[in-house]
Design an enzyme around this catalytic site. Structure first.
Site, PDB file in Angstrom:
ATOM      1  N   ASP A   1     169.903  31.750  62.761  1.00 38.18           N
ATOM      2  CA  ASP A   1     170.491  32.153  64.062  1.00 38.18           C
ATOM      3  C   ASP A   1     170.256  33.628  64.258  1.00 38.18           C
ATOM      4  O   ASP A   1     168.975  33.967  63.811  1.00 38.18           O
ATOM      5  CB  ASP A   1     172.170  31.619  64.351  1.00 38.18           C
ATOM      6  CG  ASP A   1     172.346  31.870  65.906  1.00 38.18           C
ATOM      7  OD1 ASP A   1     171.841  30.920  66.486  1.00 38.18           O
ATOM      8  OD2 ASP A   1     172.851  32.679  66.467  1.00 38.18           O
TER       9      ASP A   1
ATOM     10  N   TYR B   1     173.138  38.022  73.540  1.00 46.38           N
ATOM     11  CA  TYR B   1     171.815  37.400  73.984  1.00 46.38           C
ATOM     12  C   TYR B   1     171.233  38.303  75.241  1.00 46.38           C
ATOM     13  O   TYR B   1     169.953  38.272  75.389  1.00 46.38           O
ATOM     14  CB  TYR B   1     172.414  36.219  74.710  1.00 46.38           C
ATOM     15  CG  TYR B   1     172.779  35.114  73.786  1.00 46.38           C
ATOM     16  CD1 TYR B   1     171.552  34.183  73.431  1.00 46.38           C
ATOM     17  CD2 TYR B   1     173.898  35.023  73.143  1.00 46.38           C
ATOM     18  CE1 TYR B   1     171.822  33.140  72.501  1.00 46.38           C
ATOM     19  CE2 TYR B   1     173.906  34.024  72.045  1.00 46.38           C
ATOM     20  CZ  TYR B   1     172.910  32.983  72.022  1.00 46.38           C
ATOM     21  OH  TYR B   1     173.048  31.978  70.697  1.00 46.38           O
TER      22      TYR B   1
ATOM     23  N   HIS C   1     171.698  23.202  61.923  1.00 44.08           N
ATOM     24  CA  HIS C   1     171.615  24.725  62.377  1.00 44.08           C
ATOM     25  C   HIS C   1     172.655  25.558  61.404  1.00 44.08           C
ATOM     26  O   HIS C   1     172.480  26.680  61.114  1.00 44.08           O
ATOM     27  CB  HIS C   1     172.108  24.822  63.873  1.00 44.08           C
ATOM     28  CG  HIS C   1     172.027  26.372  64.370  1.00 44.08           C
ATOM     29  ND1 HIS C   1     170.565  26.848  64.308  1.00 44.08           N
ATOM     30  CD2 HIS C   1     172.779  27.105  64.666  1.00 44.08           C
ATOM     31  CE1 HIS C   1     170.973  28.257  64.769  1.00 44.08           C
ATOM     32  NE2 HIS C   1     172.241  28.127  65.226  1.00 44.08           N
TER      33      HIS C   1
END
EC number: 3.3.2.9
Length: 457
Positions: free
Chosen positions: A227, A376, A433
């Site tokens: 990630d 983000y 993930h």
């Protein structure tokens, strides 16, 4: 004039060598930065490393329970399962366990079983755990391994893999490599202080971690991440290639060679040999429309957090049940997208509620959901692939674990565009993930395999 031809040939070879060598030597610049409140003080920053302990109180737990008790639920649509997000019927069961059975004090003791520390870097209090082998065997060099989490995870993701890396013999494993593991919290996540200035992106985090490893006394070290941790590790390798002995990832950001990647995806199904695709790549990539559908279905959170993170962050920071639904939905569909067809989202297939809620509590008690979402905006707010690092390759030994249920599959041929010195690529048999959280043994074995391929390790 044969000597002119020889001269021209040597000159051309020299130019080509200079261009290639210049590219190989290109690295991210290490700068002085200040992410603390106000202006940087003229006095030298305190560089001491302080022990830290996770604590809780009755008031903290009481406040949580009061907020849980005031939750309003919206009934789910009939037979909607997890197609509309977290199903509120199952959410009630999770919350009931959280309210009546989950023992946060016990989990705090588990969190504290590894040594925690804090240190000031560039104006921020950086939190990390540092776990050394309890009994390093004679003749084995202990290797420092920096492991970095992502969103919506935390340093807690690594708690099950740490003993496999630091003390393999006690767990019935006969690994050749012994590690001491450093797991920091990304600034703005968990117990690391949030940046007070705009612009704190993956490169800024990489610079802080380079300074952290130097402060801990490591001249050389290895990296591992998924990630955001994957991108931060990549930036560290681009910033300090002489210090990074190897980088192992379980997610690969393909932000260079985008056009060739698009062409290979477009034509690879019919001409796989032309683009270096293996049979397993074809199974995971095609039909290509499923990738587009998946991106559309699963990336709404990313658009919100890359544009207006504080708006949704305000809601989540005040409602623990909303926070749990928002985060746990990712632990469902990012573990396996097919889990959206299940009434419980498949959450108990790879995780316990205690583990999932411990991760939620790290976000809740630190009030870090909004700062974590800002990461983000800082990385994606100006567009994808526009940063300098996105156009740079990584010239250190690299390894990649390709888990079958990762958000987007990265074939080996794509990974080599970013990592020319890729010396280990593994199609993993299962997992998604949250690799270290889901499949700690598989990931630990692949890290061992990768380190074993590096010459002069």
């Amino acid at each position: 004039m044969w000597w002119l031809q020889i001269f021209a040939g040597l000159f051309l070879a020299g130019v080509i060598y200079w261009v290639i060598n210049r590219k190989n030597n290109e690295k991210l610049e290490m700068k002085d930065a200040w992410w603390g409140p106000g202006s940087k003080s003229s006095t030298r920053e305190d560089e001491s490393i302080r022990p830290f302990k996770v604590e809780t109180s009755e008031e903290e737990i009481k406040d949580l329970h009061q907020r849980i008790d005031l939750t309003r639920y919206t009934p789910p649509l009939e037979d909607s399962r997890f197609h509309y997000g977290f199903n509120s019927n199952y959410l009630k069961k999770v919350v009931s366990y959280w309210r009546n059975q989950f023992d946060w004090k016990k989990q705090v003791e588990i969190l504290n079983k590894y040594p925690h520390f804090k240190t000031k870097i560039e104006g921020l209090d950086i939190h990390f755990i540092h776990v050394k082998p309890p009994k390093p065997p004679a003749g084995h060099k202990v290797k420092p391994l920096l492991m970095i989490h992502g969103w919506p995870g935390s340093f807690y993701e690594f708690y099950k893999i740490i003993p496999l890396l630091t003390d393999p013999e006690s767990h019935g494993l006969s690994y050749n490599q012994i590690f001491e593991v450093i797991c920091p919290s990304i600034p703005g996540y968990g117990f690391s202080e949030a940046p007070h200035k705009q612009g704190f992106d993956s490169v800024a985090a990489a610079q802080i971690y380079c300074k952290l490893m130097k402060r801990l006394g490591f001249q050389e070290f290895f990296l591992q991440g998924g990630d955001w941790g994957s991108l931060i590790c990549t930036n560290i390798a681009q910033m300090a290639p002489l210090q990074v002995k190897g980088i192992h990832l379980n997610m690969c950001f393909i932000d260079s060679g985008t056009f060739s990647v698009f062409v290979s995806l477009l034509l690879g199904r019919w001409f796989p040999w032309l683009f270096g695709f293996q049979e397993r790549d074809l199974q995971l990539l095609y039909p290509a429309k499923k990738i587009l559908h998946y991106i559309f279905r699963e990336s709404g959170y990313m658009h919100i957090q890359a544009t207006k993170p504080d708006t949704v962050g305000c809601a989540l920071n005040n409602c623990p049940v909303g926070l749990a639904a928002y985060i746990l939905e990712k632990f469902s569909t990012w573990t396996n997208s097919e889990y959206r067809y299940l009434e419980d989202g498949g959450l108990d297939k790879k995780f316990t509620l205690d583990d999932l809620l411990t991760n939620i509590m790290i976000y809740w008690v630190t009030g870090s959901i909004a700062p974590s979402q800002r990461f983000y905006k800082e990385n994606l707010g100006q567009g994808v692939g526009v940063q300098k690092h996105s156009k740079m390759k990584v010239f250190v030994p690299a390894g990649l674990s390709a888990f079958p249920y990762e958000l987007l599959h990265c074939p080996e041929t794509w990974a080599r565009k970013k990592f020319p010195y890729l010396c280990s690529y593994t199609h993993m048999s299962r997992g998604g993930h949250f690799a270290a959280f889901e499949e700690p043994l598989l990931l630990a074995e692949d890290i061992q395999k990768f380190i074993g391929t590096i010459k002069g390790k």
